[in-house]
Enzyme design. Structure first.
Site, short mmCIF file in Angstrom:
data_model
loop_
_atom_site.label_atom_id
_atom_site.label_comp_id
_atom_site.label_asym_id
_atom_site.label_seq_id
_atom_site.Cartn_x
_atom_site.Cartn_y
_atom_site.Cartn_z
NE ARG A 90 30.86 40.47 38.23
CZ ARG A 90 32.18 40.65 38.14
NH1 ARG A 90 32.68 41.86 38.04
NH2 ARG A 90 32.99 39.62 38.13
CG ASN A 126 34.45 44.21 33.49
OD1 ASN A 126 35.60 44.65 33.36
ND2 ASN A 126 34.12 43.42 34.50
CD GLU A 127 36.26 39.92 35.02
OE1 GLU A 127 37.40 39.85 35.49
OE2 GLU A 127 35.24 39.68 35.72
CD GLU A 175 39.22 43.35 36.46
OE1 GLU A 175 39.13 42.43 37.31
OE2 GLU A 175 38.23 43.83 35.91
CD1 TRP A 230 37.08 37.37 43.72
CD2 TRP A 230 37.62 35.23 43.41
NE1 TRP A 230 38.21 37.33 42.94
CE2 TRP A 230 38.56 36.04 42.73
CE3 TRP A 230 37.78 33.85 43.35
CZ2 TRP A 230 39.64 35.51 42.01
CZ3 TRP A 230 38.84 33.31 42.64
CH2 TRP A 230 39.76 34.14 41.98
CD GLU A 288 34.33 42.77 42.76
OE1 GLU A 288 35.05 41.90 42.24
OE2 GLU A 288 33.93 43.79 42.16
CE LYS A 289 31.45 44.82 53.32
NZ LYS A 289 30.49 44.02 52.51
#
Length: 689
Positions: free
Chosen positions: A123, A161-162, A319, A327, A367-368
Site C-alpha cells: 500500500r 489514510n495515514e 484507529e 505487525w 491484516e487478517k
C-alpha cells in the site's frame, strides 16, 4: 491551531443533537458479500456505533479502470448506514493507487535513497510530489465529492489514510525537482543555501540549483543540513497533498469538515504533526500499544501530545486495536479490562470519538490477524461483548463530549525538528532516543502522581509553572529568548543533555555547550562525554533533604563548569570520567530558575530527582497518598464542570479516598471512598472552579 469550522468530531446522523462521544471503526464492506452488510448494521447498533470510516482502500473498486466507475455498492452501503443512524467519515480512497494506474504510469512509484523502485503489492506506493498521481487522485476526489455532497450519512471527509506511513521519503526525480523548488522558496538565493548547508565543508558548494539532489545514497555521511531540510521538505510535500485534497473538498462540500489520521504513536516521526494540525477541521490520530514496561505510559504520552497539538481541543481517535495487532514480532492479545482502559485513556486526554481498525476482522489479506470489533470468532466472543460494554460506557460519558483538557502545572516540550536533528548521523552517540527521553520524564511524573501536558515549542509556555525540555537540541535565537523570558518571569525550566546545541540550520552555537542556553543555565561544557553500551555512572545528590541519595546515569555525561555565582549544584558525579564535577545544576533567574540534567537517568532515576526539581514551583501530586504511582489523573472541563479521569495503572485494586464528585463511571462506595478495579477507570464530575 485548529480550524474554526468544526473543532469537535462528528458522531452520527440519527438526528439527536445532544453532545456525545463518537464510537466506531474503519468499515470495509467491499471485503464481504452483500448478505453480511445488514448484519453488520444490526451489530453496530447493538454495540452503540455512531460513526464509521468507509472507502479507505477502495480506489480499485470505485474505479476499476481509468474511464470506468462503480459507485453502486458505495451508494447502497451509505444508504444502509444512514438508515441505521450511523454517520460516515468518507475516505477519499487515495491512499493506495489501483493496479491499472501503476501499470499505465509506473513513474508515480516511489524511489528509495539507493535508487530502488518501491513496487505495488502492499500500500501507499505513490510519490507525494508526482504530478501524474496528483491529477488522478484529485479526479477521484472530485467524483466522490460531487456524488456524495448531499448524502445525509456524510458527516466528515477522511483525506487519504495515514499519510506518510510508508512513503514519507521519496528520492525520485519528481522529488528532486520539488525539493529544489522548496529550497528556492526557503532560501531565495544559492548563497543563502550554501551558508545554511555549510557547503564549504567537503567541497559541496553549489553554483546552480539543478545541481542539488535529495540526500541519496552517498559515499559517506550526507550533508547534515541537507538531510534536515529534506525531512522538512518531505513533511511539507505530504502536507501539500493534504491541502490539495482538502481544498477541493471544501470547494465542493463547504459544510462538511475535513480530517486525516495522524500517527502520533511509537516511533513515527517523519511528519511534523504540530505543523499539520492547522490544515484540517479536526485532528484525528491512530495509536497502537507497543508492548514493554512503559506501554500504557506511552499510550498516555501520545494521547497527551495529540491534545497538545490541538491546543487542548477535542480530537478524534481514528484507529486503535481491540486486542492483538499483526505487525509486531509477537502479537499479544489484550488482557481483561485493557480494551476499555486503553480507549478511555484517550478520552481522558481529549478524544471525543473512539474508533478501531477495524469493524469486522478480515478473512484474507495482510491484516487478517489484526483484531477487530467483530473478531473471527464472531459476536459470540469476549471481544465483542467488551466492545458493546464500551459502547454503553461511552454513552454514559456523553457529558464529557466537547470539553477541553484542563492545563496542568507542568509542561513537557516536544519538538519535531529537535527530534529530527538530534538523531542524525555523525553525532557524539548514535544511541540517543529523543522520544524515549521525553517519555521517561512523563513516566516519572506519572509515578509521582503529577499531571503534565505534552506540548509543542510554539505553545503558550508561560501558562506552565514548570517546563521540561528533554533534548531540546535545536534552539533558534528567538526560542532561546523566549525560554530566558519564561524563567525571568517566574517559570522553572528543566533542560537536559544535548540541548541548545544547534540553531535552525543545524549549525553549532559557538563558545561552548549548551550553546544557546549556556547563559541562561549558567554553565559551560567544553566537550561531551557519551557513554559506551553497558557503561554507567553514579551521581549523588548534593543538597537538601535528599542529600546523599544516588542514581545511575547512562548514555551521556558532560564536563560541566559553573559560570554564574547563582548556580546551585544539585548533584555531582561520584565516578566515571568526571568524578566530583557537577551532574545536575540549577540557576536562580529572575523570579524563576533554569536547571540542567547532564545524563540519562531513566524513569526510576527521574522519579527520585523530580521532587527537588519541582520544589521551587511547589508542584506536588493532586492524588491521595495511596493512589500516587498507581493511578493516573487526567482532567477535562467545560464552563460548568470538571471531569476527573482516574486510571488504574496496575493489575491490582486501588482504594481511593478523599476525592469529591459525582461518579459517572467506576462507582463509589460512599463518602468519597471507592475501589478502582485492576486496569479500571473511574470518572468523577465536579463543579468547575
Amino acid at each position: 491551531m485548529i480550524s474554526t469550522l468544526q473543532s469537535q468530531p462528528p458522531h452520527g446522523t440519527d438526528g439527536d443533537p445532544t453532545p456525545r462521544l463518537g464510537y466506531g471503526a474503519d468499515y470495509n464492506p467491499e471485503q464481504w458479500p452483500r448478505e453480511v452488510w445488514e448484519d453488520d448494521i444490526r451489530l453496530m447498533r447493538e454495540a452503540g456505533v455512531t460513526i464509521v470510516s468507509v472507502g479507505i482502500f477502495s480506489w480499485a473498486r470505485i474505479q476499476p479502470a481509468e474511464d470506468e466507475w462503480d459507485f453502486g455498492w458505495l451508494d447502497e452501503i451509505m444508504d444502509l448506514l444512514h438508515t441505521g443512524g450511523i454517520g460516515v467519515d468518507l475516505a477519499t480512497a487515495t491512499a493506495s493507487p489501483p493496479p491499472w494506474l501503476t501499470t499505465a504510469h509506473p513513474e508515480i512509484l516511489p524511489v528509495t535513497a539507493s535508487g530502488e523502485t518501491v513496487w505495488p503489492g502492499a500500500r501507499q506506493h505513490w510519490r507525494p510530489t508526482s504530478p501524474v498521481f496528483r491529477t488522478h487522485a484529485l479526479r477521484l476526489v472530485r467524483k466522490l465529492a460531487e456524488r456524495y455532497a448531499g448524502h445525509p450519512a456524510l458527516v466528515a471527509w477522511h483525506v487519504s489514510n495515514e499519510l506518510g506511513c510508508h512513503n514519507i521519503y521519496d528520492y525520485s526525480d519528481d522529488a528532486a525537482r520539488a525539493f529544489r523548488g522548496w529550497l528556492r522558496a526557503r532560501y531565495t538565493t544559492l548563497d543563502a543555501l550554501n551558508h545554511a548547508w555549510g557547503t564549504a565543508f567537503w567541497s559541496q558548494r553549489y553554483s546552480a540549483w539543478e545541481q542539488i539532489l535529495p540526500p541519496r545514497l552517498a559515499a559517506s555521511h550526507p550533508n547534515p543540513t541537507q538531510q534536515l531540510d529534506f525531512k522538512r521538505f518531505s513533511s511539507d510535500a505530504l502536507k501539500e497533498h493534504l491541502r490539495a485534497e482538502r481544498d477541493l473538498l471544501r470547494d465542493l462540500t463547504p459544510g462538511i469538515p475535513v480530517t486525516t489520521n495522524f500517527m502520533v504513536t511509537g516511533g513515527t516521526k517523519g511528519m511534523n504533526y504540530a505543523d499539520w494540525a492547522g490544515e484540517i477541521d479536526f485532528v484525528s490520530n491512530d495509536h497502537y500499544v507497543h508492548p514493554g514496561p512503559q506501554d500504557r505510559d506511552e499510550l498516555s504520552f501520545s494521547a497527551n501530545l495529540v491534545s497538545g497539538i490541538t491546543g487542548g481541543r477535542p480530537w478524534f481517535l481514528m484507529e486503535h486495536s481491540t486486542s492483538a495487532v499483526n505487525w509486531q514480532p509477537v502479537n499479544v492479545a489484550k488482557r481483561p479490562g485493557e480494551l476499555a482502559r486503553d480507549a478511555l485513556l484517550h478520552v481522558a486526554h481529549g478524544a471525543d470519538a473512539v474508533c478501531y481498525f477495524q469493524w469486522r476482522q478480515s478473512a484474507a489479506g495482510a491484516e487478517k490477524y489484526h483484531s477487530a470489533m467483530v473478531p473471527h470468532a464472531g459476536p459470540d466472543s469476549e471481544v465483542f461483548r467488551s466492545v458493546a460494554a464500551l459502547g454503553r460506557t461511552l454513552r454514559t460519558l456523553a457529558p464529557v463530549a466537547g470539553t477541553e483538557r484542563e492545563p496542568a502545572r507542568v509542561g513537557i516540550v516536544f519538538d519535531w525538528e529537535s527530534w529530527w536533528a538530534s538523531e542524525q548521523d555523525s553525532h557524539p552517540t548514535s544511541r540517543l532516543d529523543y522520544r524515549q527521553e521525553a517519555l521517561d520524564w512523563y513516566s516519572a511524573l506519572l509515578a509521582l502522581g503529577i499531571r503534565a501536558d505534552v506540548i509543542t515549542a510554539t505553545a503558550d509556555l508561560g501558562r506552565y509553572e514548570v517546563l521540561i525540555a528533554p533534548v531540546l537540541h535545536m534552539v533558534p535565537a528567538a526560542l532561546a529568548k523566549d525560554l530566558t523570558r519564561y524563567a525571568e518571569q517566574g517559570g522553572h525550566l528543566i533542560a537536559t543533555y544535548f540541548s541548545g546545541v544547534v540553531d535552525e540550520n543545524d549549525h553549532v552555537w559557538l563558545g561552548g555547550y549548551p550553546g544557546a542556553l549556556s547563559e541562561l543555565l549558567g554553565i559551560r561544557i567544553e566537550e561531551f562525554g557519551p557513554l559506551l553500551d553497558g557503561e554507567t555512572v553514579e551521581i549523588e545528590t548534593a543538597t537538601g533533604a535528599g542529600a546523599g541519595g544516588t542514581a545511575t546515569g547512562t548514555l551521556w555525561t558532560d564536563r560541566i563548569t559553573v559560570t554564574a555565582p547563582e548556580v546551585e549544584v544539585l548533584a555531582h558525579y561520584r565516578d566515571g570520567t568526571y568524578p566530583g564535577r557537577p551532574a545536575i545544576t540549577r540557576r536562580a533567574v529572575g523570579g524563576g530558575s533554569a536547571a540542567y540534567v547532564s545524563t540519562r537517568l531513566g524513569p526510576g532515576g527521574l522519579t527520585g530527582l523530580l521532587p527537588a526539581l519541582l520544589a521551587p514551583a511547589g508542584v506536588t501530586s493532586e492524588l491521595p497518598d495511596g493512589a500516587r504511582g498507581s493511578v493516573e489523573l487526567a482532567v477535562r472541563r467545560d464552563g460548568g464542570s470538571r471531569y476527573l479521569f482516574l486510571v488504574n495503572r496496575t493489575d491490582t485494586t486501588v482504594p481511593l479516598t478523599g476525592l469529591a464528585g459525582e461518579p459517572l463511571i467506576g462507582g463509589a462506595a460512599g463518602d468519597g471512598v471507592f475501589a478502582l478495579a485492576p486496569r479500571g477507570v473511574a470518572v468523577l464530575r465536579q463543579p468547575a472552579t
